[in-house]
Design a protein around this motif. Structure first.
Motif, PDB file in Angstrom:
ATOM      1  N   THR A  34      29.674  32.376  42.126  1.00  0.00           N
ATOM      2  CA  THR A  34      30.586  32.288  40.456  1.00  0.00           C
ATOM      3  C   THR A  34      31.126  33.349  39.973  1.00  0.00           C
ATOM      4  OG1 THR A  34      28.379  30.205  40.981  1.00  0.00           O
ATOM      5  CG2 THR A  34      29.666  31.151  38.512  1.00  0.00           C
ATOM      6  N   LEU A  35      29.993  34.464  40.208  1.00  0.00           N
ATOM      7  CA  LEU A  35      30.425  35.736  39.501  1.00  0.00           C
ATOM      8  C   LEU A  35      32.176  35.871  40.274  1.00  0.00           C
ATOM      9  CD1 LEU A  35      27.586  37.640  39.529  1.00  0.00           C
ATOM     10  CD2 LEU A  35      28.801  37.246  37.806  1.00  0.00           C
ATOM     11  N   LEU A  36      32.735  35.511  41.232  1.00  0.00           N
ATOM     12  CA  LEU A  36      33.540  36.111  42.276  1.00  0.00           C
ATOM     13  C   LEU A  36      34.810  35.014  41.430  1.00  0.00           C
ATOM     14  CD1 LEU A  36      33.130  37.080  45.480  1.00  0.00           C
ATOM     15  CD2 LEU A  36      33.690  38.651  43.862  1.00  0.00           C
ATOM     16  N   SER A  37      34.443  34.091  41.310  1.00  0.00           N
ATOM     17  CA  SER A  37      34.973  32.792  40.462  1.00  0.00           C
ATOM     18  C   SER A  37      35.425  33.695  39.254  1.00  0.00           C
ATOM     19  CB  SER A  37      34.402  31.502  40.481  1.00  0.00           C
ATOM     20  OG  SER A  37      34.965  30.476  40.162  1.00  0.00           O
ATOM     21  N   ALA A  88      35.076  36.264  38.064  1.00  0.00           N
ATOM     22  CA  ALA A  88      36.708  37.821  38.336  1.00  0.00           C
ATOM     23  C   ALA A  88      37.890  37.372  38.418  1.00  0.00           C
ATOM     24  CB  ALA A  88      36.131  38.492  39.092  1.00  0.00           C
ATOM     25  N   ARG A  89      37.976  35.703  39.219  1.00  0.00           N
ATOM     26  CA  ARG A  89      39.219  35.275  39.604  1.00  0.00           C
ATOM     27  C   ARG A  89      39.882  35.364  38.287  1.00  0.00           C
ATOM     28  NH1 ARG A  89      37.005  33.226  44.160  1.00  0.00           N
ATOM     29  NH2 ARG A  89      37.144  31.268  43.045  1.00  0.00           N
ATOM     30  N   GLU A  90      39.170  34.478  37.488  1.00  0.00           N
ATOM     31  CA  GLU A  90      39.917  33.226  36.409  1.00  0.00           C
ATOM     32  C   GLU A  90      39.844  34.981  35.343  1.00  0.00           C
ATOM     33  OE1 GLU A  90      41.422  31.291  33.902  1.00  0.00           O
ATOM     34  OE2 GLU A  90      41.155  31.192  35.701  1.00  0.00           O
ATOM     35  N   LYS A  91      39.140  36.032  35.411  1.00  0.00           N
ATOM     36  CA  LYS A  91      39.493  37.012  34.152  1.00  0.00           C
ATOM     37  C   LYS A  91      40.771  37.803  34.280  1.00  0.00           C
ATOM     38  CE  LYS A  91      37.299  40.051  32.233  1.00  0.00           C
ATOM     39  NZ  LYS A  91      35.385  41.047  31.053  1.00  0.00           N
TER      40      LYS A  91
END
Length: 190
Positions: A135-138, A140-143
């Motif tokens: 979830t954190l990596l997802s 980060a991708r969105e940000k």
């Protein structure tokens, strides 16, 4: 643990999170102290040194560059990212050793100006393998996507297969390596 996961929430880092973010950055980067050696003294731990830099809220050393996973007010994981463009810390009014430390530690190791760089990514061991890192990596991708980046880049130790699997599951692939430090460069197109 299931009950604990239901009470998780994700948000941007805040100033009051500095101590916990610093501890997780240390956990993620325990092997990288070279850039900070000049700043760490017997009276100051690596975590305290990083917290000091985050308190300055300068350059990329800002809590707003961090996404955290928190449970009941306690941070259990985080991803720290910023543009893959070097920041010139010499323009700040800092003691030279602090500016050098920040330049060495809070700057991207590689990447291009159209990318974002994951500086640190960690989830405390008791919370690993629960989907928090995914979830954190997802997020980060969105940000990174929201601010116009075309890719995320990260360096991970060649000798850490668990890290590789985590990034690969999130869509990253090895695009190069830094042989001198034993690090693979991984990238995820956005």
């Amino acid at each position: 643990m299931e009950d604990q996961l239901n009470s998780l929430h994700y948000r941007d880092g805040r100033a009051e999170d500095i101590r916990e973010i610093s501890d997780l950055i240390c956990f993620a980067n325990s092997h990288i102290v070279m850039e900070l050696m000049e700043l760490i003294t017997p009276e100051m731990t690596m975590s305290e040194c990083i917290a000091r830099m985050l308190h300055l809220n300068a350059g990329y050393a800002k809590t707003e560059n961090c996404i955290v996973a928190a449970r009941e007010g306690v941070i259990v994981g985080m991803v720290f990212l910023f543009p893959a463009v070097s920041f010139d810390y010499s323009i700040l009014d800092l003691p030279k050793s602090l500016g050098n430390g920040m330049s060495g530690f809070f700057n991207p190791a590689f990447g291009e100006k159209t990318m974002h760089y994951i500086h640190s990514f960690a989830v405390w061991p008791e919370y690993q393998n629960k989907g928090i890192g995914r979830t954190l990596l997802s997020l980060a991708r969105e940000k990174a996507r929201r601010v116009g980046s075309v890719a995320l880049t990260v360096g991970t130790s060649e000798s850490n297969p668990a890290s590789h699997r985590t990034y690969e599951a999130a869509g990253f692939e090895v695009v190069g390596s830094e042989l001198l430090v034993g690090m693979d460069i991984m990238e995820c197109r956005l």
